[in-house]
Design a protein around this motif. Structure first.
Motif, PDB file in Angstrom:
ATOM      1  N   ASP A  32       0.831  -1.219   0.000  1.00 31.04           N
ATOM      2  CA  ASP A  32       0.000   0.000   0.000  1.00 31.04           C
ATOM      3  C   ASP A  32       0.860   1.261   0.000  1.00 31.04           C
ATOM      4  O   ASP A  32       0.601   2.197  -0.761  1.00 31.04           O
ATOM      5  CB  ASP A  32      -0.905   0.049   1.232  1.00 31.04           C
ATOM      6  CG  ASP A  32      -2.119  -0.847   1.126  1.00 31.04           C
ATOM      7  OD1 ASP A  32      -2.592  -1.091   0.001  1.00 31.04           O
ATOM      8  OD2 ASP A  32      -2.599  -1.286   2.183  1.00 31.04           O
ATOM      9  N   ASP A  91      -6.288  -1.729  -6.495  1.00 34.74           N
ATOM     10  CA  ASP A  91      -5.566  -1.740  -5.233  1.00 34.74           C
ATOM     11  C   ASP A  91      -4.720  -3.013  -5.216  1.00 34.74           C
ATOM     12  O   ASP A  91      -5.249  -4.117  -5.084  1.00 34.74           O
ATOM     13  CB  ASP A  91      -6.573  -1.732  -4.081  1.00 34.74           C
ATOM     14  CG  ASP A  91      -5.934  -1.767  -2.707  1.00 34.74           C
ATOM     15  OD1 ASP A  91      -4.862  -2.376  -2.541  1.00 34.74           O
ATOM     16  OD2 ASP A  91      -6.541  -1.203  -1.786  1.00 34.74           O
ATOM     17  N   ASN A  93       1.017   3.989  -3.028  1.00 35.16           N
ATOM     18  CA  ASN A  93       0.685   5.389  -2.746  1.00 35.16           C
ATOM     19  C   ASN A  93       1.845   6.327  -3.054  1.00 35.16           C
ATOM     20  O   ASN A  93       1.638   7.434  -3.563  1.00 35.16           O
ATOM     21  CB  ASN A  93       0.235   5.554  -1.294  1.00 35.16           C
ATOM     22  CG  ASN A  93      -1.148   4.990  -1.061  1.00 35.16           C
ATOM     23  OD1 ASN A  93      -1.980   4.956  -1.961  1.00 35.16           O
ATOM     24  ND2 ASN A  93      -1.401   4.533   0.155  1.00 35.16           N
TER      25      ASN A  93
END
Length: 97
Positions: free
Chosen positions: A8, A79, A12
Motif C-alpha cells: 500500500d 488496489d 501510494n
C-alpha cells in the motif's frame, strides 16, 4: 536499511509522485514503458544467470518493474494489496504447480 514499505505504501508513493504525468500519458503508452522495463530486467537477469551480474543494477530493474506495475494499477484504480490478498491469501490461495 531504511524502513521497508508495504505494498500500500509503495503504491501510494508512486501515485503521489507520478500519477498526474502517468495518467496523462495514458494506459497504452504507460504499458509500453512497463514492457521496456521488463526487457531491461530480462537483460539484467541474463547477465546474472551467466555469472556476470551486477546485483545493484538487477535490484534497480526489479524496482523499476514494480514501480511501472504500480503505475498501471493506479491508472486503472486497482488496489494491489487487495488484489494480492484476494488472489493469494483469501481462501488459502491457488495451489502451486
Amino acid at each position: 536499511m531504511a524502513k521497508k514499505l508495504t505494498i500500500d505504501e509503495f503504491q501510494n508513493l508512486i501515485k503521489e509522485r507520478y500519477f498526474a504525468t502517468d495518467s496523462a500519458r495514458g494506459l497504452s503508452k504507460t504499458y509500453i514503458w512497463l514492457s521496456e522495463e521488463y526487457g531491461e530486467l530480462a537483460r539484467a537477469l541474463g547477465k546474472y544467470d551467466a555469472g556476470d551480474g551486477d546485483l545493484e543494477n538487477l535490484a534497480e530493474e526489479f524496482a523499476d518493474v514494480l514501480a511501472w506495475l504500480a503505475t498501471l494499477a493506479n491508472i486503472t484504480g486497482v488496489d494491489l494489496a487487495q488484489a494480492i490478498h484476494d488472489k493469494y491469501i483469501k481462501d488459502g490461495g491457488p495451489e502451486g504447480t
